[in-house]
Enzyme design. Structure first.
Site, PDB file in Angstrom:
ATOM      1  N   HIS A  82     -32.051 103.258 -21.826  1.00  0.00           N
ATOM      2  CA  HIS A  82     -31.535 103.893 -23.034  1.00  0.00           C
ATOM      3  C   HIS A  82     -30.329 104.742 -22.687  1.00  0.00           C
ATOM      4  O   HIS A  82     -30.238 105.308 -21.604  1.00  0.00           O
ATOM      5  CB  HIS A  82     -32.607 104.765 -23.707  1.00  0.00           C
ATOM      6  CG  HIS A  82     -33.237 105.765 -22.786  1.00  0.00           C
ATOM      7  ND1 HIS A  82     -34.225 105.440 -21.885  1.00  0.00           N
ATOM      8  CD2 HIS A  82     -33.002 107.093 -22.625  1.00  0.00           C
ATOM      9  CE1 HIS A  82     -34.575 106.525 -21.205  1.00  0.00           C
ATOM     10  NE2 HIS A  82     -33.845 107.534 -21.636  1.00  0.00           N
ATOM     11  N   HIS A 110     -28.223 108.019 -23.953  1.00  0.00           N
ATOM     12  CA  HIS A 110     -28.242 109.214 -24.811  1.00  0.00           C
ATOM     13  C   HIS A 110     -26.851 109.427 -25.399  1.00  0.00           C
ATOM     14  O   HIS A 110     -25.853 109.384 -24.666  1.00  0.00           O
ATOM     15  CB  HIS A 110     -28.569 110.473 -24.001  1.00  0.00           C
ATOM     16  CG  HIS A 110     -29.954 110.544 -23.464  1.00  0.00           C
ATOM     17  ND1 HIS A 110     -30.945 111.275 -24.067  1.00  0.00           N
ATOM     18  CD2 HIS A 110     -30.521 109.993 -22.359  1.00  0.00           C
ATOM     19  CE1 HIS A 110     -32.067 111.185 -23.361  1.00  0.00           C
ATOM     20  NE2 HIS A 110     -31.834 110.407 -22.310  1.00  0.00           N
TER      21      HIS A 110
HETATM   22  P1  AMP Z   1     -34.983 110.221 -20.445  1.00  0.00           P
HETATM   23  O1  AMP Z   1     -35.491 111.554 -19.973  1.00  0.00           O
HETATM   24  O2  AMP Z   1     -33.561 109.941 -20.128  1.00  0.00           O
HETATM   25  O3  AMP Z   1     -35.928 109.090 -20.012  1.00  0.00           O
HETATM   26  O4  AMP Z   1     -35.032 110.299 -22.022  1.00  0.00           O
HETATM   27  C1  AMP Z   1     -36.114 109.887 -22.773  1.00  0.00           C
HETATM   28  C2  AMP Z   1     -35.917 110.470 -24.150  1.00  0.00           C
HETATM   29  O5  AMP Z   1     -36.777 109.787 -25.046  1.00  0.00           O
HETATM   30  C3  AMP Z   1     -36.264 111.945 -24.243  1.00  0.00           C
HETATM   31  O6  AMP Z   1     -35.105 112.670 -24.647  1.00  0.00           O
HETATM   32  C4  AMP Z   1     -37.383 111.998 -25.293  1.00  0.00           C
HETATM   33  O7  AMP Z   1     -37.273 113.102 -26.153  1.00  0.00           O
HETATM   34  C5  AMP Z   1     -37.180 110.690 -26.034  1.00  0.00           C
HETATM   35  N1  AMP Z   1     -38.378 110.135 -26.644  1.00  0.00           N
HETATM   36  C6  AMP Z   1     -39.586 109.955 -26.079  1.00  0.00           C
HETATM   37  N2  AMP Z   1     -40.449 109.394 -26.970  1.00  0.00           N
HETATM   38  C7  AMP Z   1     -39.745 109.203 -28.114  1.00  0.00           C
HETATM   39  C8  AMP Z   1     -40.054 108.669 -29.404  1.00  0.00           C
HETATM   40  N3  AMP Z   1     -41.283 108.210 -29.697  1.00  0.00           N
HETATM   41  N4  AMP Z   1     -39.084 108.631 -30.348  1.00  0.00           N
HETATM   42  C9  AMP Z   1     -37.856 109.104 -30.071  1.00  0.00           C
HETATM   43  N5  AMP Z   1     -37.493 109.613 -28.875  1.00  0.00           N
HETATM   44  C10 AMP Z   1     -38.408 109.672 -27.916  1.00  0.00           C
END
Ligand code: AMP
Ligand code: ZN
Length: 140
Positions: free
Chosen positions: A101, A103
């Protein structure tokens, strides 16, 4: 990890709710559940790849193209003055969801947010940059 356990695969399948911004055959974008700044969004390939490094180039290109469009819309529609586009690769870099993903973090005047200079470490100022560059180049 099995894709069944992956929260973003669940969102793609519609088994988990998300506030979607964009969707096509290959790419989905939705708001991050815990907003770093207003409009903080995530762009993902619908197919599961663990991270940026293991994602095929054609998919990567589609994800980045959507990332650019959403970034442009955040600047024009949300009044953001800047954007951080970032992706974490592996737990050591802070990756918590092991589905690639990107950001998109809109930045506003005085949002007191992260800056890359915060990661700078004075103790590393003596590093031999030409040696580091040549190690990386060997892997290209
Ligand atoms: P990372 O730390 O780069 O793996 O980012 C993962 C991101 O996914 C974090 O910023 C979380 O807040 C976000 N996240 C986790 N679960 C969900 C969800 N169900 N819907 C939207 N965002 C999510
Ligand atoms: Zn997944």
């Amino acid at each position: 990890m099995k894709n069944n356990d992956c929260v973003f695969c669940q969102i793609v399948k519609g088994l988990m709710p998300a506030t979607k911004i964009y969707e096509d055959d290959d790419v989905l974008a939705f708001l991050d559940i815990s907003q770093v700044t207003p409009g903080h969004a995530l762009v993902i390939p619908k197919k599961h790849y663990d991270n940026f490094v293991s994602t095929p180039k054609d998919i990567l290109s589609k994800v980045m193209s959507v990332t650019q469009r959403i970034s442009q819309a955040s600047l024009t529609m949300l009044g953001a003055k800047g954007i951080n586009v970032l992706t974490n690769v592996n737990r050591e870099a802070g990756q918590s969801v092991m589905h690639f993903h990107v950001h998109i973090i809109p930045r506003y005047i005085s949002d007191r947010g992260f800056q890359i200079t915060m990661l700078k470490n004075e103790r590393l100022s003596e590093l031999n940059l030409p040696v580091l560059a040549s190690e990386i180049k060997k892997g290209l």
